[in-house]
Design a protein around this motif. Structure first.
Motif, mmCIF file in Angstrom:
data_model
loop_
_atom_site.group_PDB
_atom_site.id
_atom_site.type_symbol
_atom_site.label_atom_id
_atom_site.label_comp_id
_atom_site.label_asym_id
_atom_site.label_seq_id
_atom_site.Cartn_x
_atom_site.Cartn_y
_atom_site.Cartn_z
ATOM 1 N N PHE A 48 28.696 12.933 -5.084
ATOM 2 C CA PHE A 48 27.421 12.439 -4.584
ATOM 3 C C PHE A 48 26.253 13.212 -5.191
ATOM 4 N N PHE A 49 26.542 14.373 -5.803
ATOM 5 C CA PHE A 49 25.493 15.194 -6.391
ATOM 6 C C PHE A 49 25.656 15.343 -7.900
ATOM 7 N N PHE A 50 26.711 14.763 -8.460
ATOM 8 C CA PHE A 50 26.945 14.835 -9.899
ATOM 9 C C PHE A 50 26.053 13.827 -10.630
ATOM 10 N N PRO A 51 25.763 14.083 -11.924
ATOM 11 C CA PRO A 51 25.040 13.094 -12.727
ATOM 12 C C PRO A 51 25.778 11.753 -12.739
ATOM 13 N N ALA A 52 25.004 10.669 -12.785
ATOM 14 C CA ALA A 52 25.583 9.332 -12.742
ATOM 15 C C ALA A 52 26.550 9.091 -13.904
ATOM 16 N N GLY A 53 26.275 9.669 -15.067
ATOM 17 C CA GLY A 53 27.160 9.491 -16.214
ATOM 18 C C GLY A 53 28.546 10.040 -15.966
ATOM 19 N N LEU A 54 28.622 11.211 -15.300
ATOM 20 C CA LEU A 54 29.912 11.807 -14.981
ATOM 21 C C LEU A 54 30.665 10.973 -13.945
ATOM 22 N N VAL A 55 29.934 10.478 -12.947
ATOM 23 C CA VAL A 55 30.580 9.649 -11.921
ATOM 24 C C VAL A 55 31.079 8.339 -12.534
ATOM 25 N N LEU A 56 30.292 7.774 -13.449
ATOM 26 C CA LEU A 56 30.709 6.539 -14.132
ATOM 27 C C LEU A 56 31.999 6.763 -14.919
ATOM 28 N N TYR A 57 32.084 7.901 -15.560
ATOM 29 C CA TYR A 57 33.291 8.239 -16.330
ATOM 30 C C TYR A 57 34.518 8.323 -15.416
ATOM 31 N N TRP A 58 34.403 9.027 -14.275
ATOM 32 C CA TRP A 58 35.535 9.162 -13.353
ATOM 33 C C TRP A 58 35.875 7.829 -12.691
ATOM 34 N N LEU A 59 34.854 7.050 -12.335
ATOM 35 C CA LEU A 59 35.095 5.761 -11.705
ATOM 36 C C LEU A 59 35.830 4.817 -12.660
ATOM 37 N N THR A 60 35.381 4.785 -13.916
ATOM 38 C CA THR A 60 36.053 3.941 -14.917
ATOM 39 C C THR A 60 37.495 4.370 -15.104
ATOM 40 N N ASN A 61 37.703 5.678 -15.179
ATOM 41 C CA ASN A 61 39.065 6.198 -15.340
ATOM 42 C C ASN A 61 39.946 5.809 -14.156
ATOM 43 N N ASN A 62 39.409 5.921 -12.936
ATOM 44 C CA ASN A 62 40.171 5.547 -11.731
ATOM 45 C C ASN A 62 40.537 4.066 -11.736
ATOM 46 N N LEU A 63 39.556 3.211 -12.024
ATOM 47 C CA LEU A 63 39.805 1.771 -11.983
ATOM 48 C C LEU A 63 40.843 1.353 -13.025
ATOM 49 N N LEU A 64 40.745 1.921 -14.230
ATOM 50 C CA LEU A 64 41.724 1.591 -15.268
ATOM 51 C C LEU A 64 43.110 2.116 -14.896
ATOM 52 N N SER A 65 43.167 3.278 -14.239
ATOM 53 C CA SER A 65 44.454 3.830 -13.795
ATOM 54 C C SER A 65 45.086 2.938 -12.735
ATOM 55 N N ILE A 66 44.264 2.422 -11.812
ATOM 56 C CA ILE A 66 44.778 1.532 -10.759
ATOM 57 C C ILE A 66 45.334 0.257 -11.371
ATOM 58 N N VAL A 67 44.603 -0.337 -12.329
ATOM 59 C CA VAL A 67 45.076 -1.568 -12.984
ATOM 60 C C VAL A 67 46.393 -1.312 -13.710
#
Length: 567
Positions: A527-546
């Motif tokens: 919630f306090f990290f830069p948006a770019g870092l959160v976008l990177y982790w979110l993309t990684n999570n979603l691709l891992s789930i798929v």
């Protein structure tokens, strides 16, 4: 009794986390939650510009030539020698990327405004790197030592000329001429070029006396020890001096190490640079390769530090002159640009011990940006490419997890049946793993191999100034700042919980609970990290789930959600 013990342990754990957070705040220059000490600010410069910016402990002393030859301890801490009075005045010049302010006292650079970058706190202002104010001290100075020669405390004459880079012009110069001091006159010329953050600095030393002189030129950066304003407490980036030599490469120097006289770096070299580094930006003095120089770093005042170089000009005969050209870099840490300026200068963009992985990842990210034209989509594309590259490793991990999920009912039944016989339970569990050909670590090892790559990518995104003020979509206007509406962190948390639910639940109830608690605790930071870092982790999570969903389906193990059971 066990419940009481568990409660006590959770209280201790929670209190420890609060204390660690408090220490983390102090480490990053913030006020402590408990018994906060008064904030340390940069000392205001003295009205006459005296000792506040001097690099030596004794401001009024001029080191002798013998002391200079003894080592870096002879770096000048000088008061201006007596000379004919010259009016001290500021000089402002600007190019298309820089707005600079010089002080005719020493011809020093005392203010550098980057016109292509906005302030982190107030986006209506340009970003200021160098400054000389009550809040901050960050200066670039040069001068001569080895006698009563002109120094950065000598008031110089400003030669009239253009002060703004005109349309069609490629460079702009500002010239300072010192009075005759100790039989020497110093002429200092700063030259700005269009689109460049490196400034050429020519030092012409004229022997106006009747005997040969052997002056030495010093170049130094003086800075207070405070962290840059507006920097997040949730991640720590290096702020302080750095020295690069071909012998020992890039060497960071902590302010604390300077203060305790424990700073370790190469003192003698014939190549390299000295720099002041902070998140996204840096300044550095560059001398021609092959020129011997002495590197130094020292404490100037209560909260002022300097790093610099001393270069010999050899003997100058009466009536003769010698010129030494240097360059001062003052700008953003754009890796591709710094590589062209000097060997190793790109290392001020510090990736730490994962540089060997981070540099190719940055190169790939930069190539994707050239194609996609948006840094946010470039992050998504890079994570996608990494997922494709590691597909076979992830496939092995998820296949192992699928097997674990398939035998999980058998393990659960066995644990319930033998719960009072722990030794027999362990033996029976090993037998089941052996018969089913399941490796309980098989899901972890392939993922662990990838961890350094994704940590390296984390540092690429954290360190790249290109993310600063770079928009992605809709509400994300700055990938280096936290999501203003916390949409990405919430999605990140939900994706983490979904990923946890898809994994096989551990047989041990306590481990199962921790599998749900840890992602929740970990997600708070996002919630306090830069948006770019959160976008990177979110993309990684979603691709891992798929990927996990596809592999489980192919193996005949239908995906199911293992929800927590907190009792």
């Amino acid at each position: 009794m066990n419940d009481i013990r568990r409660t006590i342990l959770w209280v201790i754990f929670g209190f420890s986390m609060v204390l660690l957070w408090d220490k983390w705040q102090v480490h990053n220059g913030r006020k402590a939650l408990f018994f906060p000490a008064p904030a340390v600010t940069a000392p205001a410069p003295a009205a006459d510009g005296a000792a506040a910016t001097l690099p030596a402990s004794t401001a009024a002393s001029v080191p002798s030539a013998a002391a200079v030859q003894a080592g870096a301890a002879a770096v000048p801490g000088v008061a201006a020698p007596a000379a004919a009075p010259v009016r001290r005045e500021p000089v402002e010049v600007s190019s298309d990327v820089l707005r600079l302010r010089f002080d005719s006292e020493g011809g020093s650079l005392i203010h550098a405004e980057l016109l292509q970058h906005v302030d982190l706190v107030d986006h209506s202002k340009h970003f200021v790197l160098l400054d000389d104010s009550a809040q901050r001290v960050y200066l670039a100075q040069t001068g001569l030592i080895g006698g009563g020669f002109p120094t950065h405390k000598t008031v110089m004459h400003v030669v009239p000329g253009e002060r703004e880079l005109k349309d069609g012009a490629q460079e702009l110069s500002v010239r300072f001429e010192s009075p005759d001091l100790g039989g020497v006159k110093l002429v200092k010329t700063w030259t700005l070029k269009r689109g460049a953050y490196d400034i050429a600095v020519r030092h012409e030393v004229v022997n106006t006396g009747t005997t040969p002189v052997e002056p030495k030129l010093y170049l130094q950066l003086v800075r207070d020890g405070n962290k840059p304003p507006g920097e997040s407490s949730f991640y720590s980036t290096f702020t302080g001096p750095a020295v690069f030599t071909q012998e020992k490469k890039y060497q960071k120097v902590e302010f604390k190490a300077i203060e305790e006289n424990k700073a370790e770096f190469e003192k003698q070299s014939s190549s390299g640079y000295v720099a002041m580094v902070q998140h996204y930006f840096a300044s550095a003095w560059l001398l021609p390769d092959g020129l011997p120089r002495e590197n130094f770093a020292r404490k100037v005042d209560s909260n002022l530090y300097s790093v610099g170089m001393i270069a010999s000009l050899d003997s100058i005969a009466p009536g003769a002159s010698k010129t030494l050209d240097a360059r001062l870099f003052v700008g953003p840490q754009v890796e591709t640009s710094m590589e062209k300026l000097a060997p190793g200068l790109e290392l001020v963009k510090d990736y730490g011990w994962l540089t060997i992985l981070s540099k190719p990842l940055y190169w790939l990210l930069d190539q994707l940006h050239k194609i996609l034209g948006n840094w946010g989509w470039s992050i998504v594309g890079l994570v996608l490419l990494l997922k494709i590259m590691f597909y076979w490793l992830n496939a092995k991990a998820y296949a192992s997890m699928a097997k674990m999920k398939a035998i999980n009912p058998k393990i659960t039944e066995m644990r319930e049946r033998l719960k009072d016989k722990p030794q027999q339970m362990q033996q029976e569990m090993m037998r089941i793993y052996r018969e089913e050909k399941v490796n309980p670590m098989g899901g972890c090892f392939p993922i662990m191999i990838q961890i350094p790559v994704f940590i390296a990518l984390y540092w690429v995104l954290l360190s790249s100034v290109e993310m600063r003020n770079a928009p992605w979509v809709g509400w994300i206007h700055d990938l280096s700042a936290p999501d203003p509406f916390f949409i990405l962190p919430v999605l990140m948390t939900l994706s983490t919980l979904l990923q946890t639910a898809l994994n096989p639940a551990p047989p041990d109830p306590m481990q199962a609970k921790m599998m749900w608690l840890m992602p929740l605790m970990f997600s708070v930071m996002f919630f306090f990290f830069p948006a770019g870092l959160v976008l990177y982790w979110l993309t990684n999570n979603l691709l891992s789930i798929v990927q996990q969903w596809i592999i489980n389906t192919r193996m005949g193990v239908p995906p199911q959600f293992n929800l927590p059971k907190f009792k």
